[in-house]
Motif scaffolding. Sequence first.
Motif, PDB file in Angstrom:
ATOM      1  N   ALA A  70       0.837  -1.212   0.000  1.00 29.09           N
ATOM      2  CA  ALA A  70       0.000   0.000   0.000  1.00 29.09           C
ATOM      3  C   ALA A  70       0.866   1.254   0.000  1.00 29.09           C
ATOM      4  CB  ALA A  70      -0.929  -0.005   1.207  1.00 29.09           C
ATOM      5  N   LEU A  71       1.923   1.240   0.772  1.00 25.31           N
ATOM      6  CA  LEU A  71       2.821   2.396   0.810  1.00 25.31           C
ATOM      7  C   LEU A  71       3.588   2.537  -0.495  1.00 25.31           C
ATOM      8  CD1 LEU A  71       4.215   2.037   4.450  1.00 25.31           C
ATOM      9  CD2 LEU A  71       2.497   3.653   3.633  1.00 25.31           C
ATOM     10  N   SER A  72       3.991   1.412  -1.046  1.00 25.68           N
ATOM     11  CA  SER A  72       4.730   1.448  -2.320  1.00 25.68           C
ATOM     12  C   SER A  72       3.871   2.007  -3.440  1.00 25.68           C
ATOM     13  CB  SER A  72       5.214   0.043  -2.678  1.00 25.68           C
ATOM     14  OG  SER A  72       5.873   0.033  -3.921  1.00 25.68           O
ATOM     15  N   ASN A  73       2.579   1.681  -3.422  1.00 24.40           N
ATOM     16  CA  ASN A  73       1.671   2.203  -4.452  1.00 24.40           C
ATOM     17  C   ASN A  73       1.582   3.725  -4.406  1.00 24.40           C
ATOM     18  OD1 ASN A  73       1.124  -0.375  -5.353  1.00 24.40           O
ATOM     19  ND2 ASN A  73      -0.750  -0.593  -4.138  1.00 24.40           N
ATOM     20  N   ARG A  74       1.830   4.285  -3.222  1.00 24.25           N
ATOM     21  CA  ARG A  74       1.825   5.750  -3.106  1.00 24.25           C
ATOM     22  C   ARG A  74       3.250   6.318  -3.116  1.00 24.25           C
ATOM     23  NH1 ARG A  74      -0.609   9.269   0.484  1.00 24.25           N
ATOM     24  NH2 ARG A  74      -0.271   8.000   2.374  1.00 24.25           N
ATOM     25  N   ARG A  75       4.190   5.423  -3.444  1.00 19.69           N
ATOM     26  CA  ARG A  75       5.602   5.801  -3.525  1.00 19.69           C
ATOM     27  C   ARG A  75       6.101   6.387  -2.208  1.00 19.69           C
ATOM     28  NH1 ARG A  75       6.228   8.358  -9.673  1.00 19.69           N
ATOM     29  NH2 ARG A  75       5.407   6.499 -10.748  1.00 19.69           N
ATOM     30  N   LEU A  76       5.671   5.721  -1.140  1.00 19.17           N
ATOM     31  CA  LEU A  76       6.125   6.092   0.196  1.00 19.17           C
ATOM     32  C   LEU A  76       7.044   5.005   0.724  1.00 19.17           C
ATOM     33  CD1 LEU A  76       2.763   7.348   1.767  1.00 19.17           C
ATOM     34  CD2 LEU A  76       4.634   8.751   0.863  1.00 19.17           C
ATOM     35  N   TYR A  89       1.648  10.068  10.728  1.00 19.34           N
ATOM     36  CA  TYR A  89       0.212  10.251  10.575  1.00 19.34           C
ATOM     37  C   TYR A  89      -0.233  10.093   9.128  1.00 19.34           C
ATOM     38  CZ  TYR A  89      -4.443  12.270  10.732  1.00 19.34           C
ATOM     39  OH  TYR A  89      -5.795  12.462  10.612  1.00 19.34           O
ATOM     40  N   ASP A  90       0.590  10.559   8.161  1.00 15.45           N
ATOM     41  CA  ASP A  90       0.155  10.504   6.762  1.00 15.45           C
ATOM     42  C   ASP A  90       0.203   9.089   6.188  1.00 15.45           C
ATOM     43  OD1 ASP A  90       2.881  10.179   6.633  1.00 15.45           O
ATOM     44  OD2 ASP A  90       3.203  11.618   5.013  1.00 15.45           O
ATOM     45  N   GLN A  91       0.686   8.112   6.971  1.00 19.57           N
ATOM     46  CA  GLN A  91       0.691   6.716   6.525  1.00 19.57           C
ATOM     47  C   GLN A  91      -0.305   5.862   7.302  1.00 19.57           C
ATOM     48  OE1 GLN A  91       4.646   5.049   6.509  1.00 19.57           O
ATOM     49  NE2 GLN A  91       5.495   6.692   5.239  1.00 19.57           N
ATOM     50  N   LEU A  92      -0.915   6.442   8.323  1.00 20.90           N
ATOM     51  CA  LEU A  92      -1.804   5.659   9.182  1.00 20.90           C
ATOM     52  C   LEU A  92      -2.997   5.111   8.412  1.00 20.90           C
ATOM     53  CD1 LEU A  92      -2.551   4.600  11.978  1.00 20.90           C
ATOM     54  CD2 LEU A  92      -3.663   6.810  12.442  1.00 20.90           C
ATOM     55  N   LEU A  93      -3.569   5.903   7.510  1.00 19.15           N
ATOM     56  CA  LEU A  93      -4.725   5.431   6.746  1.00 19.15           C
ATOM     57  C   LEU A  93      -4.356   4.239   5.872  1.00 19.15           C
ATOM     58  CD1 LEU A  93      -7.688   5.814   6.045  1.00 19.15           C
ATOM     59  CD2 LEU A  93      -7.002   7.426   4.238  1.00 19.15           C
TER      60      LEU A  93
END
Length: 436
Positions: A70-76, A89-93
């Motif tokens: 999920a994080l990789s899909n948002r390039r995080l 906080y911006d990754q909690l969702l």
Amino acid sequence: MSENLNYVDWFRHSSPYINAHRGKTFVLMIPGEAFEHPSFSGIIHDLALLDSLGIRLVLVQGARPQIDRALSNRRLSSQIEDGYRVTPYDQLLDVIQASAAVRVQLEAQLSMGLSNTPMANARLKVCSGNYVVARPLGVVDGIDYGHSGEVRRIDTDAIFRLLEDDNMVLLPHLGFSPTGEVFNLKAEDVATQAAIQLRADKLIIFTEEEGIYNTEGELYSELLANDGELLLHEKQLPPHTHGALEACVAAVRNQVPRAHIISFKNNGSLIQELFTREGAGTMVDEDSYEKLRPAVIDDVGGMMQLLAPLEEKGILVRRSRELLENEIDRFQVIERDGAIVACAALYPFEQEHAGELACLAVSPNYRGSNRGERLLTGIEREAKRMGLDTLFLLTTRTAHWFMERGFKPSTLDSLPTKKQALYNYQRNSKIFLKRL
């Protein structure tokens, strides 16, 4: 026909475990990797079987790979520190959504009831909720862990009510605070605290590995907590295995009778671990559940089964039932779930302050877990108690094993006179001696 008989034989031997587990509470941690493996459906079927046998189940779900994706899909990127994921906080969702997707997948699988599957008529009831109260990790060594937290307490009263009503309880790796915040937790921590606070009978953790291996690549079927702590201190285990062992040691140190590490990749490993003597993974225990004790007359049948293969190969001298019965007070045995898996004998020669170590045998199915050493230690302890200062043995095939444990090559004239007279020159046994 032979396959049917094998099945019947296995089923009969599993009955003591079925009776022992009925009504007990097991906490099982299923990592996110397991949900994506082909054998996952087998785990679901096995959970349904355990439920049908009257075992109360609390499932703890992980979601590491799903969160990573999920994080990789948002390039995080995701930061891992000391086994904990830093959750800004911006990754909690992303964490919440990934966890929810896994939970729904698990609940859907547990809801299956097709007539041509093992889930037919299972009718499993699965409940999940805010049963894990959490607090933030805060700032540790200058690192702000954000919305990553740790377990504060488990709502055991609510979970017990659900279990009493024949529900299976599902705990995600998310915890909730009294202030209404959500925290990302380590699934291993949730499982450990759930097992401890629920006073569960078992903690079972699925991993990619079958269990814990020694330096020679052999699987530990049983590992005492002290030995597990030494392995953790060495920090040589893979990260996920390290976390699993850490959780198991913590559980048994806090009154959970037994903890198990098994592989989610091996179809049926859960059933094999719970319903066979051999198991399928590594069991962690505070104290060994195998008993080293003096032999009694009722052990003779099991001892004969243990010794027969070694006698046929000429490794041990043949002993009749009558001889074993007459000399039963010389033997010590290791008993595992009612079966004799190892034995050894001590014959004292009190005038010479010497004793003969004889008939040391370990079942082939239970070698590699220090049972021979435990027997040897028990015999040496008994010899010292009797005032003996020397232990000797005669062997034809296992010389090196004894040499590695302090025995030195010796000669016939070093033996007590009575033993010299009984020496069998045809066997040509080697003689070894150890000072106590």
